[in-house]
Design a protein around this motif. Structure first.
Motif, short mmCIF file in Angstrom:
data_model
loop_
_atom_site.label_atom_id
_atom_site.label_comp_id
_atom_site.label_asym_id
_atom_site.label_seq_id
_atom_site.Cartn_x
_atom_site.Cartn_y
_atom_site.Cartn_z
N UNK A 195 30.80 3.13 -8.92
CA UNK A 195 31.10 2.41 -10.16
C UNK A 195 32.45 1.71 -10.05
N UNK A 196 33.40 2.39 -9.42
CA UNK A 196 34.73 1.81 -9.25
C UNK A 196 34.73 0.73 -8.18
N UNK A 197 33.86 0.86 -7.16
CA UNK A 197 33.79 -0.10 -6.06
C UNK A 197 32.33 -0.52 -5.87
N UNK A 198 31.85 -1.47 -6.66
CA UNK A 198 30.43 -1.84 -6.67
C UNK A 198 29.86 -2.23 -5.31
N UNK A 199 30.68 -2.74 -4.39
CA UNK A 199 30.15 -3.16 -3.10
C UNK A 199 29.56 -1.99 -2.30
N UNK A 200 29.95 -0.76 -2.67
CA UNK A 200 29.45 0.41 -1.96
C UNK A 200 27.99 0.73 -2.31
N UNK A 201 27.50 0.15 -3.39
CA UNK A 201 26.14 0.47 -3.82
C UNK A 201 25.10 0.05 -2.80
N UNK A 202 25.42 -0.91 -1.97
CA UNK A 202 24.47 -1.39 -0.96
C UNK A 202 24.06 -0.27 -0.01
N UNK A 203 24.90 0.76 0.11
CA UNK A 203 24.60 1.87 1.01
C UNK A 203 23.38 2.66 0.58
N UNK A 204 22.99 2.52 -0.68
CA UNK A 204 21.83 3.27 -1.19
C UNK A 204 20.51 2.65 -0.75
N UNK A 205 20.56 1.42 -0.21
CA UNK A 205 19.33 0.77 0.24
C UNK A 205 19.04 1.21 1.67
N UNK A 206 18.31 2.29 1.81
CA UNK A 206 17.96 2.85 3.11
C UNK A 206 16.45 3.05 3.21
N UNK A 207 15.96 3.20 4.42
CA UNK A 207 14.53 3.42 4.63
C UNK A 207 14.13 4.83 4.17
N UNK A 208 12.84 5.04 4.01
CA UNK A 208 12.35 6.35 3.58
C UNK A 208 12.65 7.40 4.64
N UNK A 209 12.69 6.99 5.92
CA UNK A 209 12.98 7.96 6.99
C UNK A 209 14.40 8.49 6.85
N UNK A 210 15.33 7.60 6.52
CA UNK A 210 16.72 8.03 6.35
C UNK A 210 16.82 8.99 5.18
N UNK A 211 16.15 8.66 4.08
CA UNK A 211 16.21 9.54 2.90
C UNK A 211 15.51 10.87 3.16
N UNK A 212 14.41 10.84 3.89
CA UNK A 212 13.70 12.08 4.21
C UNK A 212 14.59 12.99 5.05
N UNK A 213 15.29 12.39 6.01
CA UNK A 213 16.19 13.17 6.86
C UNK A 213 17.36 13.73 6.06
N UNK A 214 18.01 12.87 5.28
CA UNK A 214 19.20 13.30 4.55
C UNK A 214 18.89 14.31 3.47
N UNK A 215 17.88 14.03 2.66
CA UNK A 215 17.53 14.94 1.57
C UNK A 215 16.99 16.26 2.13
N UNK A 216 16.15 16.15 3.15
CA UNK A 216 15.59 17.36 3.75
C UNK A 216 16.66 18.26 4.34
N UNK A 217 17.65 17.66 5.01
CA UNK A 217 18.72 18.45 5.61
C UNK A 217 19.57 19.16 4.58
N UNK A 218 20.03 18.42 3.58
CA UNK A 218 20.89 19.01 2.56
C UNK A 218 20.15 20.03 1.71
N UNK A 219 18.95 19.65 1.25
CA UNK A 219 18.20 20.55 0.38
C UNK A 219 17.75 21.80 1.14
N UNK A 220 17.22 21.61 2.34
CA UNK A 220 16.71 22.74 3.11
C UNK A 220 17.79 23.76 3.43
N UNK A 221 18.93 23.27 3.89
CA UNK A 221 20.02 24.19 4.23
C UNK A 221 20.45 25.01 3.03
N UNK A 222 20.72 24.34 1.91
CA UNK A 222 21.29 25.05 0.77
C UNK A 222 20.27 25.92 0.04
N UNK A 223 19.02 25.48 0.00
CA UNK A 223 18.00 26.34 -0.60
C UNK A 223 17.90 27.65 0.16
#
Length: 293
Positions: free
Chosen positions: A52-80
């Motif tokens: 919100x403070x630096x709007x140009x950073x929002x572009x980082x959220x545009x990633x492929x489903x593979x990237x999101x599957x890897x990132x979400x799976x890693x964080x969620x799996x470890x902590x669960x």
């Protein structure tokens, strides 16, 4: 950013994770998936505040489903798995088993291109796993059968995080700001799994609410952004070595806070697990990492 600076930033995550078990134990009876959802919502909010403070950073959220599957799976799996381990087994013992992940990082990094496993890596692994054997033989509850599900979850969390950390090398082009999306996704997944499998239990007092907030801001929040930088741009095997300060910090804080009792078994296991990492990483201890000054 130089490799030395990136490694230093990654080390901040290690210091934060030294308090992960203490904060988790202080959350009381909150179910693992619910705790995942709450903490990752806070961690994601940190990233959104920056965007919100630096709007140009929002572009980082545009990633492929593979990237999101890897990132979400890693964080969620470890902590669960980690949160479940601390609910199902004595926190100090479960935490030490989880902290086999730095040793596993050293071993798994030997499978990366231009790397290879050597004899001291294997010897270190044997010593480190010896610590797990000591823990299981001196189970604080006197009944290994009662706690084995928690220990199994702790081992699973170690495998999840070491695999995630090493495989993140394959996603070096993904900006660290994308971790914001991973945290939000992990929080949503936590909500779904919580509603499907758990009964909601809210924090009972100010201490438990403060523990949840501390988890979301530190070990399950800012630490991920710091670790992502360290793994992608720093010396991952040196970070694996440094991560063995975390179980020592964790054990001390759990004992001081009254969530664990000091015992010879606990300290011998801690020594073996730390020693295993040091033996496995002796090549990194003898020479400075590339880019160091």
């Amino acid at each position: 950013m130089s490799p030395a600076l990136a490694t230093a930033i990654g080390s901040l995550a290690i210091l934060s994770w030294g308090l992960l078990a203490l904060f988790t134990a202080a959350t009381g009876a909150i179910p693992p998936f619910q705790l995942n959802a709450m903490c990752f919502a806070i961690g994601g909010a940190l990233g959104l505040a920056v965007m919100i403070a630096q709007p140009h950073r929002r572009a980082a959220l545009r990633q492929s489903w593979r990237v999101y599957a890897f990132g979400i799976g890693g964080l969620f799996g470890f902590h669960a798995l980690f949160f479940a381990a601390l609910k199902l087994a004595p926190p100090a013992e479960a935490t030490l088993i989880n902290y086999l992940w730095p040793l596993l990082i050293v071993l798994f990094s030997g499978l990366l291109p231009d790397e290879r496993l050597r004899s001291h890596h294997c010897i270190g692994a044997v010593i480190g796993f010896g610590g797990v054997v000591v823990l299981s033989g001196g189970d604080s509850g006197g009944d290994l059968g009662q706690h084995w599900p928690g220990y199994l979850c702790a081992m699973g969390s170690a495998l999840f995080w070491s695999g995630y950390s090493v495989l993140s090398r394959r996603f070096t082009s993904v900006p660290t700001d994308a971790v914001t999306g991973f945290c939000i996704g992990a929080s949503l997944l936590g909500i779904v799994t919580h509603l499907a499998f758990e009964t909601t239990i809210w924090p009972e007092d100010t201490v438990q609410w403060a523990a949840v907030l501390a988890l979301g801001l530190g070990p399950v929040g800012a630490a991920f952004y710091a670790w992502d930088i360290g793994c992608k741009r720093g010396d991952i095997r040196l970070l694996g070595v440094g991560a063995y300060s975390a179980p020592v910090i964790s054990t001390f804080t759990l004992i001081l806070a009254g969530f664990a009792q000091a015992s010879m078994t606990l300290w011998v296991a801690c020594f073996l697990i730390v020693a295993g990492a040091l033996v496995a990483s002796q090549d990194k201890l003898r020479r400075r990492p590339a880019g160091a000054r």
